[in-house]
Write a protein that holds these residues in place. Structure first.
Motif, PDB file in Angstrom:
ATOM      1  N   LEU A 203     -92.925 -93.177 -46.255  1.00  0.00           N
ATOM      2  CA  LEU A 203     -91.827 -92.270 -46.735  1.00  0.00           C
ATOM      3  C   LEU A 203     -91.887 -91.488 -47.742  1.00  0.00           C
ATOM      4  CD1 LEU A 203     -88.635 -91.573 -46.293  1.00  0.00           C
ATOM      5  CD2 LEU A 203     -88.149 -93.509 -47.954  1.00  0.00           C
ATOM      6  N   ASP A 204     -91.516 -90.043 -47.383  1.00  0.00           N
ATOM      7  CA  ASP A 204     -92.052 -89.076 -48.630  1.00  0.00           C
ATOM      8  C   ASP A 204     -90.614 -89.176 -49.352  1.00  0.00           C
ATOM      9  OD1 ASP A 204     -92.091 -86.725 -50.265  1.00  0.00           O
ATOM     10  OD2 ASP A 204     -92.673 -85.528 -48.880  1.00  0.00           O
ATOM     11  N   SER A 206     -89.406 -87.625 -51.677  1.00  0.00           N
ATOM     12  CA  SER A 206     -88.887 -86.225 -52.293  1.00  0.00           C
ATOM     13  C   SER A 206     -88.118 -85.673 -51.467  1.00  0.00           C
ATOM     14  CB  SER A 206     -90.221 -85.325 -52.706  1.00  0.00           C
ATOM     15  OG  SER A 206     -90.668 -84.937 -51.263  1.00  0.00           O
ATOM     16  N   LYS A 207     -87.935 -86.135 -50.251  1.00  0.00           N
ATOM     17  CA  LYS A 207     -87.100 -85.755 -49.277  1.00  0.00           C
ATOM     18  C   LYS A 207     -85.883 -86.555 -48.906  1.00  0.00           C
ATOM     19  CE  LYS A 207     -90.419 -82.842 -47.924  1.00  0.00           C
ATOM     20  NZ  LYS A 207     -90.257 -81.232 -48.481  1.00  0.00           N
ATOM     21  N   VAL A 208     -85.654 -87.592 -49.898  1.00  0.00           N
ATOM     22  CA  VAL A 208     -84.298 -88.405 -50.168  1.00  0.00           C
ATOM     23  C   VAL A 208     -83.603 -87.682 -51.265  1.00  0.00           C
ATOM     24  CG1 VAL A 208     -83.389 -90.402 -50.694  1.00  0.00           C
ATOM     25  CG2 VAL A 208     -85.463 -90.219 -49.337  1.00  0.00           C
ATOM     26  N   ASN A 209     -82.431 -87.264 -50.902  1.00  0.00           N
ATOM     27  CA  ASN A 209     -81.724 -86.325 -51.966  1.00  0.00           C
ATOM     28  C   ASN A 209     -80.182 -87.244 -52.019  1.00  0.00           C
ATOM     29  OD1 ASN A 209     -79.712 -84.415 -53.132  1.00  0.00           O
ATOM     30  ND2 ASN A 209     -81.363 -82.830 -52.612  1.00  0.00           N
ATOM     31  N   ASN A 212     -77.374 -84.491 -52.445  1.00  0.00           N
ATOM     32  CA  ASN A 212     -76.829 -84.079 -51.414  1.00  0.00           C
ATOM     33  C   ASN A 212     -76.318 -85.041 -50.013  1.00  0.00           C
ATOM     34  OD1 ASN A 212     -77.064 -81.526 -52.238  1.00  0.00           O
ATOM     35  ND2 ASN A 212     -79.224 -81.080 -51.430  1.00  0.00           N
ATOM     36  N   THR A 214     -78.609 -86.806 -48.318  1.00  0.00           N
ATOM     37  CA  THR A 214     -79.399 -86.697 -47.296  1.00  0.00           C
ATOM     38  C   THR A 214     -80.654 -87.530 -47.264  1.00  0.00           C
ATOM     39  OG1 THR A 214     -80.388 -84.642 -48.146  1.00  0.00           O
ATOM     40  CG2 THR A 214     -78.410 -84.421 -46.649  1.00  0.00           C
ATOM     41  N   GLY A 215     -81.437 -87.940 -46.029  1.00  0.00           N
ATOM     42  CA  GLY A 215     -82.586 -88.342 -46.197  1.00  0.00           C
ATOM     43  C   GLY A 215     -83.304 -88.319 -44.682  1.00  0.00           C
ATOM     44  N   PRO A 216     -84.485 -88.446 -44.534  1.00  0.00           N
ATOM     45  CA  PRO A 216     -85.116 -88.233 -42.939  1.00  0.00           C
ATOM     46  C   PRO A 216     -84.667 -89.500 -42.448  1.00  0.00           C
ATOM     47  CG  PRO A 216     -86.901 -89.002 -45.028  1.00  0.00           C
ATOM     48  CD  PRO A 216     -85.452 -88.671 -45.481  1.00  0.00           C
TER      49      PRO A 216
END
Length: 290
Positions: A203-204, A206-209, A212, A214-216
Protein backbone atom coordinates in the motif's frame (compact mmCIF):
# COMPACT_ATOMS: atom_id res chain seq x y z
CA UNK A 1 -45.12 -15.44 -15.27
CA UNK A 2 -46.52 -15.35 -11.75
CA UNK A 3 -44.44 -14.70 -8.63
CA UNK A 4 -44.25 -18.33 -7.52
CA UNK A 5 -42.98 -19.53 -10.90
CA UNK A 6 -40.53 -16.64 -11.29
CA UNK A 7 -38.98 -17.10 -7.85
CA UNK A 8 -38.75 -20.86 -8.24
CA UNK A 9 -37.02 -20.61 -11.61
CA UNK A 10 -34.84 -17.58 -10.80
CA UNK A 11 -33.17 -19.27 -7.85
CA UNK A 12 -33.41 -22.90 -8.95
CA UNK A 13 -29.66 -23.16 -9.52
CA UNK A 14 -29.06 -22.38 -5.84
CA UNK A 15 -30.79 -25.66 -4.96
CA UNK A 16 -28.31 -28.38 -4.21
CA UNK A 17 -26.06 -25.99 -2.35
CA UNK A 18 -29.01 -24.77 -0.30
CA UNK A 19 -32.16 -26.82 0.18
CA UNK A 20 -35.64 -25.75 -0.91
CA UNK A 21 -36.48 -25.03 2.73
CA UNK A 22 -33.32 -22.94 3.17
CA UNK A 23 -34.07 -21.01 -0.02
CA UNK A 24 -37.52 -20.24 1.34
CA UNK A 25 -35.95 -18.84 4.51
CA UNK A 26 -33.73 -16.59 2.40
CA UNK A 27 -36.70 -15.32 0.41
CA UNK A 28 -38.53 -14.43 3.61
CA UNK A 29 -35.56 -12.73 5.32
CA UNK A 30 -34.88 -9.00 5.43
CA UNK A 31 -31.36 -7.59 5.26
CA UNK A 32 -30.52 -3.98 6.00
CA UNK A 33 -27.54 -2.54 4.13
CA UNK A 34 -26.20 0.89 5.03
CA UNK A 35 -24.13 2.21 2.14
CA UNK A 36 -24.73 1.36 -1.51
CA UNK A 37 -21.27 2.13 -2.86
CA UNK A 38 -18.12 0.05 -3.30
CA UNK A 39 -18.96 -2.76 -0.92
CA UNK A 40 -22.59 -2.06 -0.04
CA UNK A 41 -23.75 -2.03 -3.65
CA UNK A 42 -22.21 -5.38 -4.45
CA UNK A 43 -23.40 -6.81 -1.14
CA UNK A 44 -26.93 -5.96 -2.24
CA UNK A 45 -26.61 -7.47 -5.71
CA UNK A 46 -24.94 -10.65 -4.47
CA UNK A 47 -27.58 -11.11 -1.76
CA UNK A 48 -30.36 -10.48 -4.28
CA UNK A 49 -28.96 -13.20 -6.58
CA UNK A 50 -28.66 -15.53 -3.61
CA UNK A 51 -32.40 -15.12 -3.21
CA UNK A 52 -32.76 -12.76 -0.26
CA UNK A 53 -36.24 -11.37 -0.63
CA UNK A 54 -36.43 -8.18 1.44
CA UNK A 55 -34.06 -5.23 1.74
CA UNK A 56 -33.67 -1.95 3.57
CA UNK A 57 -31.16 0.24 1.69
CA UNK A 58 -29.67 3.47 3.03
CA UNK A 59 -27.32 5.89 1.29
CA UNK A 60 -27.36 9.68 0.98
CA UNK A 61 -24.76 9.96 -1.79
CA UNK A 62 -24.91 10.09 -5.59
CA UNK A 63 -22.65 8.33 -8.10
CA UNK A 64 -19.58 10.16 -9.40
CA UNK A 65 -16.87 9.25 -11.91
CA UNK A 66 -14.42 8.43 -9.08
CA UNK A 67 -16.73 5.53 -8.18
CA UNK A 68 -16.41 3.79 -11.55
CA UNK A 69 -13.39 1.63 -10.66
CA UNK A 70 -15.09 -0.36 -7.88
CA UNK A 71 -18.76 0.54 -7.31
CA UNK A 72 -20.97 -1.84 -9.24
CA UNK A 73 -23.85 0.62 -9.48
CA UNK A 74 -21.57 3.29 -10.95
CA UNK A 75 -21.85 3.54 -14.74
CA UNK A 76 -21.90 6.38 -17.22
CA UNK A 77 -25.70 6.12 -17.20
CA UNK A 78 -25.98 6.45 -13.39
CA UNK A 79 -23.61 9.38 -12.75
CA UNK A 80 -25.32 11.97 -10.57
CA UNK A 81 -28.09 9.58 -9.55
CA UNK A 82 -28.77 8.58 -5.91
CA UNK A 83 -26.93 5.40 -5.01
CA UNK A 84 -29.76 3.98 -2.87
CA UNK A 85 -32.33 4.43 -5.65
CA UNK A 86 -30.05 2.98 -8.34
CA UNK A 87 -29.29 -0.12 -6.26
CA UNK A 88 -32.94 -0.53 -5.31
CA UNK A 89 -33.81 -0.61 -9.02
CA UNK A 90 -31.02 -3.10 -9.73
CA UNK A 91 -32.20 -5.38 -6.92
CA UNK A 92 -35.75 -5.25 -8.26
CA UNK A 93 -34.52 -5.98 -11.80
CA UNK A 94 -33.10 -9.20 -10.33
CA UNK A 95 -36.18 -9.92 -8.24
CA UNK A 96 -39.23 -7.81 -9.14
CA UNK A 97 -41.04 -9.30 -6.15
CA UNK A 98 -38.44 -8.14 -3.61
CA UNK A 99 -39.69 -5.75 -0.95
CA UNK A 100 -37.19 -2.87 -0.96
CA UNK A 101 -37.29 0.06 1.46
CA UNK A 102 -35.11 3.02 0.49
CA UNK A 103 -33.65 5.48 2.99
CA UNK A 104 -32.40 8.19 0.65
CA UNK A 105 -31.00 10.37 3.44
CA UNK A 106 -28.81 7.60 4.83
CA UNK A 107 -28.95 6.27 8.37
CA UNK A 108 -29.29 8.77 11.20
CA UNK A 109 -30.05 8.46 14.90
CA UNK A 110 -33.58 9.64 14.06
CA UNK A 111 -34.38 6.92 11.50
CA UNK A 112 -32.21 4.09 12.86
CA UNK A 113 -35.11 2.17 14.40
CA UNK A 114 -37.14 2.43 11.20
CA UNK A 115 -34.14 1.28 9.18
CA UNK A 116 -33.73 -1.82 11.36
CA UNK A 117 -37.45 -2.65 11.59
CA UNK A 118 -38.10 -6.32 10.82
CA UNK A 119 -34.44 -6.92 9.94
CA UNK A 120 -32.79 -10.33 10.35
CA UNK A 121 -29.21 -9.29 9.56
CA UNK A 122 -27.49 -5.91 9.27
CA UNK A 123 -24.71 -5.50 6.69
CA UNK A 124 -22.25 -2.63 7.05
CA UNK A 125 -21.35 -0.84 3.83
CA UNK A 126 -20.89 2.75 4.97
CA UNK A 127 -17.77 4.80 4.33
CA UNK A 128 -14.68 3.70 6.29
CA UNK A 129 -14.34 7.10 7.99
CA UNK A 130 -17.94 7.33 9.25
CA UNK A 131 -17.14 5.89 12.65
CA UNK A 132 -19.79 7.43 14.92
CA UNK A 133 -22.90 6.37 13.01
CA UNK A 134 -21.27 2.95 12.48
CA UNK A 135 -20.85 2.56 16.25
CA UNK A 136 -24.46 3.60 16.81
CA UNK A 137 -25.81 1.10 14.27
CA UNK A 138 -23.84 -1.82 15.69
CA UNK A 139 -24.93 -0.93 19.22
CA UNK A 140 -28.60 -0.69 18.22
CA UNK A 141 -28.36 -4.04 16.41
CA UNK A 142 -27.06 -5.59 19.62
CA UNK A 143 -29.94 -4.09 21.60
CA UNK A 144 -32.45 -5.44 19.07
CA UNK A 145 -30.91 -8.92 18.89
CA UNK A 146 -29.75 -8.51 15.28
CA UNK A 147 -26.53 -9.97 13.88
CA UNK A 148 -24.32 -7.24 12.38
CA UNK A 149 -21.58 -7.95 9.83
CA UNK A 150 -18.76 -5.92 8.34
CA UNK A 151 -16.31 -6.87 5.60
CA UNK A 152 -13.61 -4.40 4.61
CA UNK A 153 -11.83 -4.41 1.25
CA UNK A 154 -8.15 -4.17 2.18
CA UNK A 155 -5.66 -4.08 -0.66
CA UNK A 156 -6.40 -7.03 -2.96
CA UNK A 157 -8.26 -8.84 -0.21
CA UNK A 158 -10.94 -8.53 2.42
CA UNK A 159 -11.68 -9.14 6.05
CA UNK A 160 -14.77 -10.39 7.85
CA UNK A 161 -16.06 -9.64 11.34
CA UNK A 162 -19.43 -10.87 12.60
CA UNK A 163 -21.00 -9.36 15.70
CA UNK A 164 -23.46 -11.54 17.58
CA UNK A 165 -26.07 -9.85 19.79
CA UNK A 166 -24.67 -11.86 22.72
CA UNK A 167 -20.96 -11.79 21.87
CA UNK A 168 -18.17 -9.22 22.06
CA UNK A 169 -19.34 -5.70 21.28
CA UNK A 170 -18.18 -3.59 18.36
CA UNK A 171 -16.44 -1.10 20.66
CA UNK A 172 -14.71 -3.82 22.68
CA UNK A 173 -13.47 -5.65 19.60
CA UNK A 174 -12.05 -2.49 18.01
CA UNK A 175 -10.96 -0.93 21.30
CA UNK A 176 -12.92 2.29 20.79
CA UNK A 177 -14.31 4.56 23.50
CA UNK A 178 -15.92 7.98 23.71
CA UNK A 179 -12.79 9.63 25.13
CA UNK A 180 -10.83 9.12 21.89
CA UNK A 181 -10.63 11.77 19.20
CA UNK A 182 -11.64 11.03 15.61
CA UNK A 183 -8.18 10.02 14.39
CA UNK A 184 -7.62 7.61 17.28
CA UNK A 185 -11.00 5.98 16.72
CA UNK A 186 -10.19 5.49 13.04
CA UNK A 187 -6.76 4.06 13.91
CA UNK A 188 -8.41 1.61 16.32
CA UNK A 189 -10.97 0.65 13.69
CA UNK A 190 -8.28 0.10 11.05
CA UNK A 191 -6.11 -2.05 13.30
CA UNK A 192 -9.11 -4.21 14.26
CA UNK A 193 -10.34 -4.65 10.69
CA UNK A 194 -6.99 -6.09 9.59
CA UNK A 195 -5.26 -7.80 12.52
CA UNK A 196 -2.91 -9.21 9.88
CA UNK A 197 -2.03 -6.07 7.87
CA UNK A 198 -0.94 -7.91 4.71
CA UNK A 199 -1.80 -5.02 2.40
CA UNK A 200 0.63 -2.67 4.15
CA UNK A 201 3.44 -4.43 2.26
CA UNK A 202 2.29 -2.89 -1.02
CA UNK A 203 0.00 0.00 0.00
CA UNK A 204 1.22 3.49 -0.91
CA UNK A 205 0.34 5.30 2.33
CA UNK A 206 0.81 8.67 0.63
CA UNK A 207 -2.49 7.97 -1.16
CA UNK A 208 -4.41 7.70 2.15
CA UNK A 209 -5.81 11.13 3.01
CA UNK A 210 -7.44 11.53 6.43
CA UNK A 211 -8.36 15.15 5.76
CA UNK A 212 -10.30 14.27 2.59
CA UNK A 213 -11.37 10.87 4.00
CA UNK A 214 -10.14 9.00 0.94
CA UNK A 215 -7.95 5.98 0.27
CA UNK A 216 -7.27 3.43 -2.48
CA UNK A 217 -9.65 0.54 -3.16
CA UNK A 218 -10.04 -1.91 -6.06
CA UNK A 219 -12.95 -3.91 -7.45
CA UNK A 220 -11.54 -7.42 -6.69
CA UNK A 221 -11.45 -6.58 -2.99
CA UNK A 222 -15.07 -5.39 -3.06
CA UNK A 223 -16.10 -8.58 -4.88
CA UNK A 224 -14.41 -10.73 -2.26
CA UNK A 225 -16.02 -8.74 0.56
CA UNK A 226 -19.46 -9.33 -1.00
CA UNK A 227 -18.81 -13.07 -1.23
CA UNK A 228 -17.84 -13.21 2.44
CA UNK A 229 -20.87 -11.17 3.47
CA UNK A 230 -23.39 -13.15 1.40
CA UNK A 231 -22.10 -16.48 2.69
CA UNK A 232 -22.30 -15.31 6.29
CA UNK A 233 -25.83 -13.95 5.81
CA UNK A 234 -26.86 -17.32 4.37
CA UNK A 235 -25.40 -19.08 7.41
CA UNK A 236 -27.20 -16.81 9.85
CA UNK A 237 -30.57 -16.93 8.08
CA UNK A 238 -30.64 -20.65 7.29
CA UNK A 239 -28.67 -22.06 10.22
CA UNK A 240 -26.38 -23.77 7.70
CA UNK A 241 -22.76 -23.91 8.86
CA UNK A 242 -21.07 -22.38 11.90
CA UNK A 243 -21.07 -18.65 12.59
CA UNK A 244 -17.86 -17.51 14.29
CA UNK A 245 -18.52 -14.13 15.89
CA UNK A 246 -16.04 -11.55 17.16
CA UNK A 247 -13.40 -11.77 18.49
CA UNK A 248 -13.05 -14.31 15.65
CA UNK A 249 -12.09 -12.79 12.31
CA UNK A 250 -11.27 -13.93 8.78
CA UNK A 251 -8.75 -12.25 6.51
CA UNK A 252 -7.68 -12.96 2.92
CA UNK A 253 -5.15 -11.31 0.61
CA UNK A 254 -5.22 -12.61 -2.97
CA UNK A 255 -2.16 -10.67 -4.15
CA UNK A 256 0.03 -12.32 -1.51
CA UNK A 257 -1.89 -15.61 -1.35
CA UNK A 258 -2.61 -15.21 2.37
CA UNK A 259 -5.50 -16.64 4.39
CA UNK A 260 -6.05 -16.30 8.12
CA UNK A 261 -8.95 -17.33 10.34
CA UNK A 262 -7.99 -15.88 13.69
CA UNK A 263 -9.16 -15.11 17.21
CA UNK A 264 -8.33 -11.65 18.54
CA UNK A 265 -7.91 -12.38 22.24
CA UNK A 266 -9.13 -9.42 24.35
CA UNK A 267 -10.16 -7.57 21.19
CA UNK A 268 -8.89 -4.01 21.17
CA UNK A 269 -7.24 -4.48 24.56
CA UNK A 270 -4.82 -6.99 23.07
CA UNK A 271 -1.28 -5.55 23.52
CA UNK A 272 -0.39 -6.23 19.88
CA UNK A 273 -3.50 -4.35 18.73
CA UNK A 274 -2.53 -1.39 20.89
CA UNK A 275 0.90 -1.42 19.28
CA UNK A 276 -0.62 -1.54 15.78
CA UNK A 277 -2.88 1.39 16.63
CA UNK A 278 0.12 3.35 17.91
CA UNK A 279 2.02 2.64 14.70
CA UNK A 280 -0.92 3.81 12.61
CA UNK A 281 -1.15 7.00 14.67
CA UNK A 282 2.55 7.64 14.13
CA UNK A 283 1.90 7.57 10.39
CA UNK A 284 -1.04 9.96 10.43
CA UNK A 285 0.01 12.43 13.10
CA UNK A 286 3.39 13.19 14.65
CA UNK A 287 2.49 12.96 18.35
CA UNK A 288 0.00 10.17 19.13
CA UNK A 289 -2.05 10.95 22.21
CA UNK A 290 -1.71 7.40 23.56
Amino acid sequence: MNAETYLRDAFSRNIGLVSEAEQEKLLKARVAVAGAGGVGGLHLLTLARLGLGNFSIADLDTFDTVNINRQFGAMSSTLGKPKAEVLAQMVQDINPYADVRVFEHGVTLDNLDAFLEGVDVYVDGIDFFEIEIRRAIFQRCREKGIYAITSAPLGFGATLQVFSPTGMTFDDYFGIDDEMDFVEKIASFASGLGPQPYHIRYLDLSKVNFANRTGPAVAPACTMAASLIATEVAKIVTGKGTVLAAPHYLQIDLLLGKFKRGFLFMGGKNPLQKLKKWLILRKVRPNPAR
